[in-house]
Design a protein around this motif. Structure first.
Motif, mmCIF file in Angstrom:
data_model
loop_
_atom_site.group_PDB
_atom_site.id
_atom_site.type_symbol
_atom_site.label_atom_id
_atom_site.label_comp_id
_atom_site.label_asym_id
_atom_site.label_seq_id
_atom_site.Cartn_x
_atom_site.Cartn_y
_atom_site.Cartn_z
ATOM 1 N N TYR A 163 50.178 -92.026 -19.540
ATOM 2 C CA TYR A 163 51.468 -92.407 -20.125
ATOM 3 C C TYR A 163 51.859 -93.847 -19.802
ATOM 4 C CZ TYR A 163 52.285 -87.443 -21.109
ATOM 5 O OH TYR A 163 52.194 -86.159 -21.586
ATOM 6 N N ASP A 164 51.551 -94.318 -18.584
ATOM 7 C CA ASP A 164 51.918 -95.686 -18.224
ATOM 8 C C ASP A 164 51.195 -96.701 -19.099
ATOM 9 O OD1 ASP A 164 49.470 -95.041 -17.055
ATOM 10 O OD2 ASP A 164 50.162 -95.321 -14.988
ATOM 11 N N GLY A 193 60.781 -86.708 -13.869
ATOM 12 C CA GLY A 193 59.527 -86.030 -13.575
ATOM 13 C C GLY A 193 58.308 -86.850 -13.955
ATOM 14 N N ASP A 194 57.130 -86.241 -13.837
ATOM 15 C CA ASP A 194 55.851 -86.937 -13.996
ATOM 16 C C ASP A 194 55.740 -87.731 -15.290
ATOM 17 O OD1 ASP A 194 54.970 -86.068 -11.594
ATOM 18 O OD2 ASP A 194 53.426 -84.723 -12.347
ATOM 19 N N TYR A 195 56.006 -87.075 -16.401
ATOM 20 C CA TYR A 195 55.836 -87.699 -17.708
ATOM 21 C C TYR A 195 56.674 -88.962 -17.838
ATOM 22 C CZ TYR A 195 56.800 -88.000 -22.833
ATOM 23 O OH TYR A 195 57.002 -88.409 -24.117
ATOM 24 N N GLY A 196 57.986 -88.803 -17.773
ATOM 25 C CA GLY A 196 58.879 -89.927 -17.991
ATOM 26 C C GLY A 196 58.754 -91.024 -16.949
ATOM 27 N N GLU A 197 58.622 -90.643 -15.698
ATOM 28 C CA GLU A 197 58.584 -91.645 -14.641
ATOM 29 C C GLU A 197 57.255 -92.395 -14.621
ATOM 30 O OE1 GLU A 197 59.937 -89.647 -11.098
ATOM 31 O OE2 GLU A 197 61.801 -89.051 -12.103
ATOM 32 N N ASN A 198 56.180 -91.729 -15.035
ATOM 33 C CA ASN A 198 54.914 -92.437 -15.188
ATOM 34 C C ASN A 198 55.001 -93.428 -16.345
ATOM 35 O OD1 ASN A 198 51.585 -91.690 -16.306
ATOM 36 N ND2 ASN A 198 52.171 -93.098 -14.695
ATOM 37 N N ALA A 199 55.628 -93.021 -17.452
ATOM 38 C CA ALA A 199 55.820 -93.934 -18.577
ATOM 39 C C ALA A 199 56.709 -95.113 -18.189
ATOM 40 C CB ALA A 199 56.431 -93.175 -19.756
ATOM 41 N N LEU A 200 57.730 -94.857 -17.387
ATOM 42 C CA LEU A 200 58.621 -95.924 -16.934
ATOM 43 C C LEU A 200 57.859 -96.975 -16.133
ATOM 44 C CD1 LEU A 200 61.539 -97.032 -16.653
ATOM 45 C CD2 LEU A 200 61.736 -95.663 -14.555
ATOM 46 N N ALA A 201 56.904 -96.540 -15.321
ATOM 47 C CA ALA A 201 56.085 -97.499 -14.572
ATOM 48 C C ALA A 201 55.379 -98.450 -15.533
ATOM 49 C CB ALA A 201 55.069 -96.763 -13.707
ATOM 50 N N GLY A 202 54.977 -97.927 -16.681
ATOM 51 C CA GLY A 202 54.325 -98.754 -17.681
ATOM 52 C C GLY A 202 55.265 -99.749 -18.327
ATOM 53 N N SER A 412 44.939 -105.066 -17.331
ATOM 54 C CA SER A 412 45.119 -105.560 -15.967
ATOM 55 C C SER A 412 45.879 -104.582 -15.060
ATOM 56 C CB SER A 412 45.877 -106.895 -15.988
ATOM 57 O OG SER A 412 47.206 -106.729 -16.487
ATOM 58 N N PHE A 413 46.493 -103.565 -15.685
ATOM 59 C CA PHE A 413 47.322 -102.628 -14.934
ATOM 60 C C PHE A 413 46.471 -101.637 -14.133
ATOM 61 C CE2 PHE A 413 49.699 -98.536 -14.867
ATOM 62 C CZ PHE A 413 50.809 -98.940 -14.122
ATOM 63 N N THR A 414 46.927 -101.325 -12.930
ATOM 64 C CA THR A 414 46.260 -100.318 -12.100
ATOM 65 C C THR A 414 47.146 -99.075 -12.006
ATOM 66 O OG1 THR A 414 45.198 -102.023 -10.737
ATOM 67 C CG2 THR A 414 45.290 -99.795 -9.835
#
Length: 417
Positions: A163-164, A193-202, A412-414
Motif C-alpha cells: 500500500y505504501d 490500522g495496517d491498511y490506512g497507516e501503511n498507505a499514509l507512510a507512502g 527509492s522507498f524502503t
C-alpha cells in the motif's frame, strides 16, 4: 484494515493458537511418492490440497466471492488439463466473514491438512498468524492483503505493490499530470490500522520528496459519511485527495465533494473501488475525477489475459458480475500453480520445496500487466502500479489511463516491513 482494539484481540488469539496447537506441521521432511516426487503435508499421489481463507459474508463479501470463484475456476481449468505433477488440485474453502476468531479457527483447522494457502483475506488476520506460520507451519501463504507489515516472511508472500508504494505511485501520477505541484497540500483520508497507516507512510514519503504537505484525516472502517472529512480538507485548501479506505467511503467522499463544489482529483488504493458504485448517485462524480492505483490490469482491459479471463469467468459464473477481485484471485492462483510446477520439476512438493521454488521466480509475467519478482521475501513482488479511471462502459468499471509504472520515489522507498 483493523482498529487497535481488533489488533490487540488478534494478538491474544494468535498467542493462544501458537501456545496450544497440537503439533508442528512444517517439520515434515516428506517421503517419495508417485513419480519419485518428495511429498509431505497436503500432497498425496493423486492430489495437492490448498486452503482458501476468505470473506464471503462480511465487509469484503463481494471481493471474497470474486477472488474465491476465480481460484476455483483456475483449479477446474488446471485439473481439466491434467493437473500439476500428475495430481489434481483441491481447494478447501473456509469463510471467516472478516471475523478474527473465525479467521484464526479456519487457519488452525486447515494448516495441518493443506500444503499451503492460495488465499487469506485480511492483513490483520494474516499478521496475527505470522508467528505460527514462520515458526511452526512454514507453509506458503499468498494473502489478499498488501500491507508492508507482511514483508520479510519467507512464507507469507505479497503479490503486487504494498500500500505504501502504491500510494507513492498514486501521488506521483497527480504530479506528472500537473494536478498538484511543489508547495501544495494534499489530503489523505485513511482507515486506522495496517491498511490506512501503511498507505499514509507512502503519501508522507512522496510528499517529502516532492515538497508537498499532507493533511491527515483518520477514519474507522465503520465511518461511511465523509462530510466532516470533506469539510476539513476543503477548509485546509488541499489540491487533491488520496483515499485509503473502502468503496463506501469513496462514494461518500466523492459525492459530498461534488455536491459542495469542491473540485479536486481523488485517487484511491486498489481496494477503494467497486463497480457497483457507478450505479449510485456518486457514479457521475466518480467517472469525472476519481482514479485508482493497482498492481494488475482491470478485468475489462482489452489485453489477452483479462479479456480471456473475463470470457471464461462469465461462462463459469453467468449470474455474477465482473470486478478486479477476479483478476486478483486468478493471478494469485496462477502464481501458486507456477511454483508447484517448478517444485514438481525439482521433485520436491514438500513445503520446503515449495518455498525454494518460489525464490527462483524472478521475472514472472502473470499476463495481467505486471512482471513479478519473488526472489526477496523482504520486498514486494513489484514496485509498479497502473492508474485506472472509472468507466461504466467497460466490464468491471475501470479503464487504464497510465500503464504499469514505478516512480523514482517508489524505487527509492524502503518499506517498513
Amino acid at each position: 484494515m483493523k482498529s487497535r482494539t481488533c489488533a490487540a484481540a488478534l494478538a491474544v488469539l494468535a498467542l493462544t493458537v501458537a501456545g496450544c496447537s497440537g503439533k508442528a506441521t512444517g517439520g515434515d521432511e516428506g517421503h517419495k511418492g508417485a513419480g519419485g516426487v518428495k511429498t509431505g503435508v497436503g500432497v498425496t499421489d493423486k492430489t495437492i490440497s490448498l486452503g482458501v481463507l476468505t470473506d464471503m459474508t462480511g465487509v469484503y463479501a463481494s471481493l471474497g466471492k470474486s477472488v474465491t470463484q476465480a481460484q476455483q475456476l483456475w483449479a477446474k481449468q488446471t485439473n481439466a488439463a491434467g493437473g500439476i505433477c500428475d495430481r489434481k488440485i483441491e481447494l478447501t474453502v473456509r469463510d471467516h466473514g472478516y471475523d478474527p476468531q473465525k479467521a484464526v479457527a479456519g487457519y488452525t483447522e486447515l494448516a495441518p491438512k493443506v500444503l499451503g494457502f492460495s488465499q487469506f483475506i485480511g492483513s490483520p488476520f494474516v499478521a496475527a498468524m505470522k508467528q505460527r506460520i514462520d515458526g511452526q507451519d512454514k507453509a506458503l501463504v499468498v494473502p489478499q492483503a498488501w500491507s508492508a507489515t507482511l514483508l520479510g516472511s519467507p512464507y507469507i508472500r505479497v503479490v503486487g505493490a504494498t500500500y505504501d508504494i502504491e500510494t507513492i505511485n498514486a501521488v506521483e501520477f497527480l504530479l506528472a499530470e500537473k494536478r498538484i505541484s511543489k508547495g501544495d497540500k494534499i489530503g489523505h483520508v485513511f482507515f486506522e490500522g495496517d491498511y490506512g497507516e501503511n498507505a499514509l507512510a507512502g503519501s508522507k514519503y512522496a510528499a517529502e520528496q516532492a515538497g508537498l504537505k499532507v493533511v491527515e484525516q483518520k477514519i474507522k472502517p465503520t465511518d461511511n459519511d465523509m462530510s466532516a472529512q470533506v469539510a476539513a480538507l476543503k477548509k485546509a485548501g488541499v489540491k487533491a485527495i488520496v483515499l485509503s479506505a473502502g468503496p463506501r467511503q469513496a462514494a461518500s467522499l466523492v459525492g459530498v465533494a461534488a455536491a459542495g463544489g469542491f473540485k479536486v482529483p481523488v485517487i484511491g488504493n486498489s481496494s477503494a473501488f467497486a463497480p457497483q458504485l457507478l450505479a449510485t448517485p456518486a457514479g457521475p462524480a466518480l467517472k469525472k475525477d476519481f482514479y485508482v492505483a493497482a498492481s494488475t490490469l482491470p478485468i475489462g482491459a482489452p489485453e489477452a489475459g483479462p479479456a480471456t479471463l473475463a470470457k471464461e469467468y462469465k461462462a463459469a459464473y453467468p449470474k455474477d458480475g465482473l470486478d478486479n477481485g477476479v483478476v486478483a484471485g486468478y493471478t494469485a492462483a496462477k502464481i501458486y500453480g507456477e511454483v508447484l510446477k517448478k517444485a514438481c520439476a525439482n521433485k520436491d512438493l514438500t513445503r520446503a520445496g515449495i518455498d525454494k521454488a518460489l525464490l527462483t521466480l524472478k521475472a514472472y509475467d502473470s499476463g495481467f500487466g505486471i512482471t513479478h519478482d519473488f526472489s526477496d521475501p523482504a520486498a514486494p513482488s513489484t514496485r509498479q502500479s497502473l492508474i485506472m479511471k472509472p468507466d461504466s462502459k467497460v466490464p468491471g468499471g475501470l479503464k487504464v489511463v497510465r500503464p504499469a509504472t514505478a516512480s523514482k520515489a517508489a524505487e527509492s522507498f524502503t518499506p517498513a516491513g
